[in-house]
Design an enzyme around this catalytic site. Structure first.
Site, short mmCIF file in Angstrom:
data_model
loop_
_atom_site.label_atom_id
_atom_site.label_comp_id
_atom_site.label_asym_id
_atom_site.label_seq_id
_atom_site.Cartn_x
_atom_site.Cartn_y
_atom_site.Cartn_z
N SER A 63 0.79 -1.23 0.00
CA SER A 63 0.00 0.00 0.00
C SER A 63 0.82 1.28 0.00
O SER A 63 0.27 2.37 -0.19
CB SER A 63 -0.95 0.02 1.20
N LYS A 66 0.38 3.50 -2.95
CA LYS A 66 -0.78 4.39 -3.08
C LYS A 66 -0.39 5.86 -2.98
O LYS A 66 -1.06 6.73 -3.56
CB LYS A 66 -1.81 4.05 -2.00
N TYR A 188 -3.79 -2.51 -10.37
CA TYR A 188 -3.69 -2.34 -8.92
C TYR A 188 -2.85 -3.44 -8.28
O TYR A 188 -1.96 -3.17 -7.46
CB TYR A 188 -5.09 -2.30 -8.31
N TYR A 239 -3.97 3.27 8.04
CA TYR A 239 -5.25 2.57 8.19
C TYR A 239 -6.05 3.19 9.33
O TYR A 239 -6.10 4.41 9.47
CB TYR A 239 -5.02 1.07 8.37
N VAL A 257 1.27 -3.60 4.10
CA VAL A 257 1.26 -4.87 4.82
C VAL A 257 2.49 -5.72 4.51
O VAL A 257 2.66 -6.79 5.12
CB VAL A 257 -0.03 -5.67 4.54
#
Length: 303
Positions: A63, A66, A188, A239, A257
């Site tokens: 992530s 992103k 993605y 998160y 992660v």
């Protein structure tokens, strides 16, 4: 400031927590990573890089990608991007479906999975090759032409990506997908599979410490846009533990992660720490501890 000495002190301080937490198991290719690994790197805005531990060892950035897709889409689309994705913390797990129905297919922020899928969709429309655009950008900013995708991780993501598929189809039902859902999911999964080291990532997010200016001096983002990305990192980047991260670390950050966390100190430097053992919210146990120790030792934070 002697950054190398500080990083060495941080490394010594976090040794007792190495191995704590659990590696991500819902992506099988990540489950075999040794939870005792640890690396940390710091890249100054001038380009000097310091590191300790496994700071040159590539790992799955997941992530963390992103942040870069958001910056690339924002640089091309401007404020129009925020009509399709919000800027608020979610308060729910990163792959939650719950809020999408209440909020009619508009994800709360770009860093939960639903929001990242929207950003990937937009970048695909803007460039015709979202994953290639991201890889080329990261190779240039990190100074490492070998930065690349991990096909084993990408395949593992795709095979076990049912929740992400559900999120994308749900948003498509509200008209918040421009491209075909399978195309968006493919890009993605590949972007999350990128493998980079702490040194690579610290260099690559230096543009956020330089207020949007790339390593070669060209401008990717305006100062205002760089501020926006840093602000969303601070409030949404870890998160549903963003409040605790801001409280402990006091820096804009983004976790993945795979065990990595990047953090930004505007005007000074960017950092990356990696340790695969995760807490219950998906953030690296030793990584958060290391960044907490770093800001405590140096007194550097945005507050």
């Amino acid at each position: 400031m002697d950054y190398q000495a500080v990083l060495s002190e941080v490394w010594d301080a976090v040794r007792p927590v190495l191995g704590q937490g659990r590696v991500a198991t819902y992506i099988p290719a990540l489950a075999a990573v040794d939870p005792h690994r640890f690396g940390m790197a710091l890249a100054t805005v001038e380009g000097d890089v310091y590191g300790v531990g496994d700071w040159r060892e590539p790992f799955s950035i997941q992530s963390i990608s992103k942040v870069f897709t958001l910056a690339l889409a924002l640089s091309r689309d401007g404020d129009a991007l925020w009509r399709r994705v919000g800027k608020e913390p979610s308060g729910n797990p990163f792959n939650s479906l719950v809020q999408l129905e209440y909020e009619q297919g508009i994800p709360r922020n770009p860093f939960i999975n639903a929001g990242a899928l929207v950003i990937t969709d937009r970048l695909q429309r803007l460039t015709g090759d979202a994953r290639g655009t991201l890889r080329d950008f990261l190779r240039a900013e990190s100074g490492n032409p070998l930065v690349d995708f991990d096909p084993v991780i990408a395949a593992s993501e795709a095979e076990h990506g049912h929740r992400n598929s559900a999120l994308a189809h749900f948003m498509a039902s509200y008209g918040n997908m421009e491209s075909a859902v399978p195309e968006v999911l493919e890009h993605y999964f590949w972007q999350c599979s990128l493998a980079m080291s702490c040194a690579d990532l610290a260099r690559a997010c230096g543009f956020l410490a330089r207020h949007g200016q790339r390593a070669d001096g060209a401008r990717l983002l305006t100062r205002s846009q760089a501020k926006q990305v840093n602000a969303v990192m601070l409030t949404c980047g870890t998160y549903d533990a963003a409040g605790e991260f801001a409280y402990r670390v006091g820096l804009p950050g983004k976790s993945g992660v795979g065990g990595g966390i990047i953090a930004v100190i505007p005007n000074r430097c960017a950092l990356c720490v990696w340790s695969p053992g995760l807490d219950a919210r998906g953030n690296s146990v030793a990584g958060v501890e290391a960044l907490d120790r770093f800001t405590t030792l140096t007194g550097l934070s945005i507050f």
